[in-house]
Design a protein around this motif. Sequence first.
Motif, PDB file in Angstrom:
ATOM      1  N   CYS A  74       1.054  -1.056   0.362  1.00 44.59           N
ATOM      2  CA  CYS A  74      -0.019   0.004  -0.049  1.00 44.59           C
ATOM      3  C   CYS A  74       1.280   1.319   0.293  1.00 44.59           C
ATOM      4  O   CYS A  74       1.924   1.341   0.405  1.00 44.59           O
ATOM      5  CB  CYS A  74      -0.590  -0.133   1.331  1.00 44.59           C
ATOM      6  SG  CYS A  74      -2.283   1.925   1.341  1.00 44.59           S
ATOM      7  N   GLN A  75       0.725   2.580  -0.773  1.00 48.81           N
ATOM      8  CA  GLN A  75       1.105   3.492  -0.879  1.00 48.81           C
ATOM      9  C   GLN A  75       1.021   3.800   0.717  1.00 48.81           C
ATOM     10  O   GLN A  75       2.578   4.212   1.545  1.00 48.81           O
ATOM     11  CB  GLN A  75       0.680   4.215  -1.258  1.00 48.81           C
ATOM     12  CG  GLN A  75      -1.072   4.919  -1.383  1.00 48.81           C
ATOM     13  CD  GLN A  75      -1.244   5.690   0.302  1.00 48.81           C
ATOM     14  OE1 GLN A  75      -0.378   6.811  -0.010  1.00 48.81           O
ATOM     15  NE2 GLN A  75      -2.472   5.214   0.123  1.00 48.81           N
ATOM     16  N   ASP A  76       0.641   4.326   1.817  1.00 45.80           N
ATOM     17  CA  ASP A  76       0.427   3.985   2.780  1.00 45.80           C
ATOM     18  C   ASP A  76       1.581   3.012   3.445  1.00 45.80           C
ATOM     19  O   ASP A  76       0.886   2.134   3.968  1.00 45.80           O
ATOM     20  CB  ASP A  76      -1.019   4.497   3.232  1.00 45.80           C
ATOM     21  CG  ASP A  76      -0.592   4.698   5.367  1.00 45.80           C
ATOM     22  OD1 ASP A  76       0.736   5.152   5.811  1.00 45.80           O
ATOM     23  OD2 ASP A  76      -1.668   4.950   5.814  1.00 45.80           O
ATOM     24  N   GLY A 134      -1.554   1.788   9.101  1.00 49.61           N
ATOM     25  CA  GLY A 134      -1.392   2.777   8.590  1.00 49.61           C
ATOM     26  C   GLY A 134      -2.685   4.004   9.068  1.00 49.61           C
ATOM     27  O   GLY A 134      -3.403   3.326  10.260  1.00 49.61           O
ATOM     28  N   PHE A 135      -2.497   4.921   8.962  1.00 50.44           N
ATOM     29  CA  PHE A 135      -3.645   5.662   9.927  1.00 50.44           C
ATOM     30  C   PHE A 135      -4.656   5.945   8.952  1.00 50.44           C
ATOM     31  O   PHE A 135      -5.514   6.496   9.818  1.00 50.44           O
ATOM     32  CB  PHE A 135      -2.871   7.039   9.979  1.00 50.44           C
ATOM     33  CG  PHE A 135      -1.786   7.206  11.071  1.00 50.44           C
ATOM     34  CD1 PHE A 135      -1.168   6.558  10.993  1.00 50.44           C
ATOM     35  CD2 PHE A 135      -2.170   8.755  11.932  1.00 50.44           C
ATOM     36  CE1 PHE A 135      -0.632   6.167  12.604  1.00 50.44           C
ATOM     37  CE2 PHE A 135      -1.974   8.389  13.623  1.00 50.44           C
ATOM     38  CZ  PHE A 135      -1.067   7.045  13.821  1.00 50.44           C
ATOM     39  N   GLY A 136      -5.735   5.718   7.902  1.00 54.11           N
ATOM     40  CA  GLY A 136      -6.878   5.803   7.506  1.00 54.11           C
ATOM     41  C   GLY A 136      -7.093   4.741   8.431  1.00 54.11           C
ATOM     42  O   GLY A 136      -8.290   5.266   8.948  1.00 54.11           O
ATOM     43  N   SER A 137      -7.127   3.661   8.869  1.00 55.95           N
ATOM     44  CA  SER A 137      -7.682   2.996  10.190  1.00 55.95           C
ATOM     45  C   SER A 137      -6.877   3.268  11.606  1.00 55.95           C
ATOM     46  O   SER A 137      -8.140   3.250  12.128  1.00 55.95           O
ATOM     47  CB  SER A 137      -7.118   1.120   9.358  1.00 55.95           C
ATOM     48  OG  SER A 137      -5.886   1.446   9.681  1.00 55.95           O
ATOM     49  N   PRO A 153     -11.660   3.126   7.167  1.00 51.52           N
ATOM     50  CA  PRO A 153     -10.539   2.463   7.759  1.00 51.52           C
ATOM     51  C   PRO A 153      -9.903   1.136   6.257  1.00 51.52           C
ATOM     52  O   PRO A 153      -9.687   0.461   6.759  1.00 51.52           O
ATOM     53  CB  PRO A 153     -10.618   1.146   8.423  1.00 51.52           C
ATOM     54  CG  PRO A 153     -12.286   1.262   8.801  1.00 51.52           C
ATOM     55  CD  PRO A 153     -13.342   2.571   7.709  1.00 51.52           C
ATOM     56  N   CYS A 154     -10.564   1.328   4.991  1.00 51.49           N
ATOM     57  CA  CYS A 154      -9.990   0.617   4.231  1.00 51.49           C
ATOM     58  C   CYS A 154     -10.565  -0.657   4.116  1.00 51.49           C
ATOM     59  O   CYS A 154      -9.570  -2.080   4.487  1.00 51.49           O
ATOM     60  CB  CYS A 154      -8.970   0.853   3.606  1.00 51.49           C
ATOM     61  SG  CYS A 154      -7.722   2.614   3.067  1.00 51.49           S
ATOM     62  N   CYS A 161      -6.256  -1.704   8.458  1.00 54.20           N
ATOM     63  CA  CYS A 161      -6.990  -1.957   7.190  1.00 54.20           C
ATOM     64  C   CYS A 161      -7.079  -3.160   7.150  1.00 54.20           C
ATOM     65  O   CYS A 161      -6.658  -4.260   7.465  1.00 54.20           O
ATOM     66  CB  CYS A 161      -6.650  -0.862   6.278  1.00 54.20           C
ATOM     67  SG  CYS A 161      -4.772  -0.787   6.776  1.00 54.20           S
ATOM     68  N   HIS A 162      -7.247  -4.130   5.689  1.00 56.72           N
ATOM     69  CA  HIS A 162      -6.645  -4.958   4.920  1.00 56.72           C
ATOM     70  C   HIS A 162      -5.480  -4.742   4.837  1.00 56.72           C
ATOM     71  O   HIS A 162      -4.347  -6.059   4.897  1.00 56.72           O
ATOM     72  CB  HIS A 162      -7.835  -5.418   3.707  1.00 56.72           C
ATOM     73  CG  HIS A 162      -7.474  -3.957   2.890  1.00 56.72           C
ATOM     74  ND1 HIS A 162      -6.536  -4.222   1.831  1.00 56.72           N
ATOM     75  CD2 HIS A 162      -7.571  -3.325   2.502  1.00 56.72           C
ATOM     76  CE1 HIS A 162      -5.914  -3.228   1.450  1.00 56.72           C
ATOM     77  NE2 HIS A 162      -7.001  -2.459   1.357  1.00 56.72           N
ATOM     78  N   ALA A 163      -4.294  -4.416   5.280  1.00 60.64           N
ATOM     79  CA  ALA A 163      -3.021  -4.230   4.704  1.00 60.64           C
ATOM     80  C   ALA A 163      -2.716  -4.225   5.798  1.00 60.64           C
ATOM     81  O   ALA A 163      -2.295  -2.998   6.903  1.00 60.64           O
ATOM     82  CB  ALA A 163      -2.505  -2.667   4.130  1.00 60.64           C
ATOM     83  N   ARG A 200      -0.413  -5.247   8.375  1.00 59.00           N
ATOM     84  CA  ARG A 200       0.964  -6.038   8.391  1.00 59.00           C
ATOM     85  C   ARG A 200       1.665  -5.879   9.471  1.00 59.00           C
ATOM     86  O   ARG A 200       1.679  -4.929  10.375  1.00 59.00           O
ATOM     87  CB  ARG A 200       2.064  -4.980   6.988  1.00 59.00           C
ATOM     88  CG  ARG A 200       1.348  -4.275   5.767  1.00 59.00           C
ATOM     89  CD  ARG A 200       1.596  -3.587   5.332  1.00 59.00           C
ATOM     90  NE  ARG A 200       1.253  -2.410   6.255  1.00 59.00           N
ATOM     91  CZ  ARG A 200       0.623  -0.579   5.837  1.00 59.00           C
ATOM     92  NH1 ARG A 200       1.251  -0.348   5.073  1.00 59.00           N
ATOM     93  NH2 ARG A 200       0.384  -0.088   6.425  1.00 59.00           N
TER      94      ARG A 200
HETATM   95  S1  SF4 Z   1      -5.869   2.655   6.354  1.00 56.52           S
HETATM   96 FE1  SF4 Z   1      -4.384   0.720   5.487  1.00 56.52          FE
HETATM   97  S2  SF4 Z   1      -4.952   0.377   2.958  1.00 56.52           S
HETATM   98 FE2  SF4 Z   1      -5.827   1.983   3.325  1.00 56.52          FE
HETATM   99  S3  SF4 Z   1      -4.140   3.645   3.118  1.00 56.52           S
HETATM  100 FE3  SF4 Z   1      -3.807   3.540   4.832  1.00 56.52          FE
HETATM  101  S4  SF4 Z   1      -2.434   1.177   5.260  1.00 56.52           S
HETATM  102 FE4  SF4 Z   1      -3.806   1.919   2.755  1.00 56.52          FE
END
Ligand code: SF4
Length: 281
Positions: free
Chosen positions: A66-68, A147-150, A183-184, A271-273, A275
Amino acid sequence: MREVKAEVIKNTVRDLFLEANYFIGKDIYNKLKEQYEKEESPVGKSVLKQIITNDEIAAKEKIALCQDTGMAVVFIELGQEAVIVDGDFNEAINQGVREAYIKGYLRKSVVSEPVFDRTNTKDNTPAITHIKIVTGDKIKIAVTAKGFGSENMSGIKMLKPADGVEGVKEFVIRTAVDAGPNPCPPTVVGVGIGGTMEMAAILSKKALLRPVGKHNEDSRYAELETEILQEINKSGIGPAGLGGRTTALSVNIEYFPTHIAGLPVAVNICCHAARHAEKVI
Ligand code: SF4
């Protein structure tokens, strides 16, 4: 005492962050494939297929999935009979993060100060580090690139003991469902219950490092994980928030003793990423 060179810590942290960012864990990959077969929404199915293909390309080409590429969070279990030599422990961790994010072409996402300047540190440091002293002479290092979206959709609430299990369920489900597509999804929902406010938050993060499909060893909490997951997936938010039954892949709960007057509950959404990688030195 067993001596462990700081350089070994640095190299391990570097390798773990590269691994986590390039290769999705088998637990997440297998669960995504399982949900692809089960998903009844055509759009949801199509999104799951794209996520799976994306993860396969990232692993094959050794590029970020993922880019993030997340903020570096490191959980360490430090055996009390191990001693770090030839360097500074904290600096070794940060140097490992630095090398992974610079040499691995991973996005640098950390700012040095949160409100006024927000200047990028340009190497994704500092890492957030949690250290627990344990018996023995081994050092376990577990990392997550968060990731910060989540992260932004997470929450904490100091419930009253009388709120009980119903209060816990209501807060966790509401937090996960109110997050919607942000949160993707599909997500992993980490839940920390008990301790103090900060302990609940740390537990909720630690819960995200548990492999998907592995339940809490206490059957009462394992049942709660299953029940909350089913309720979240009834929301219809679905993969990427475009509709479907796969809103969350797993709910992972960790708990800790708490005060007679309190019932802290923290929800950390990933998110689904999702990691995570770990190694014992
Ligand atoms: S929340 Fe997760 S999937 Fe969404 S952009 Fe951020 S790292 Fe990527």
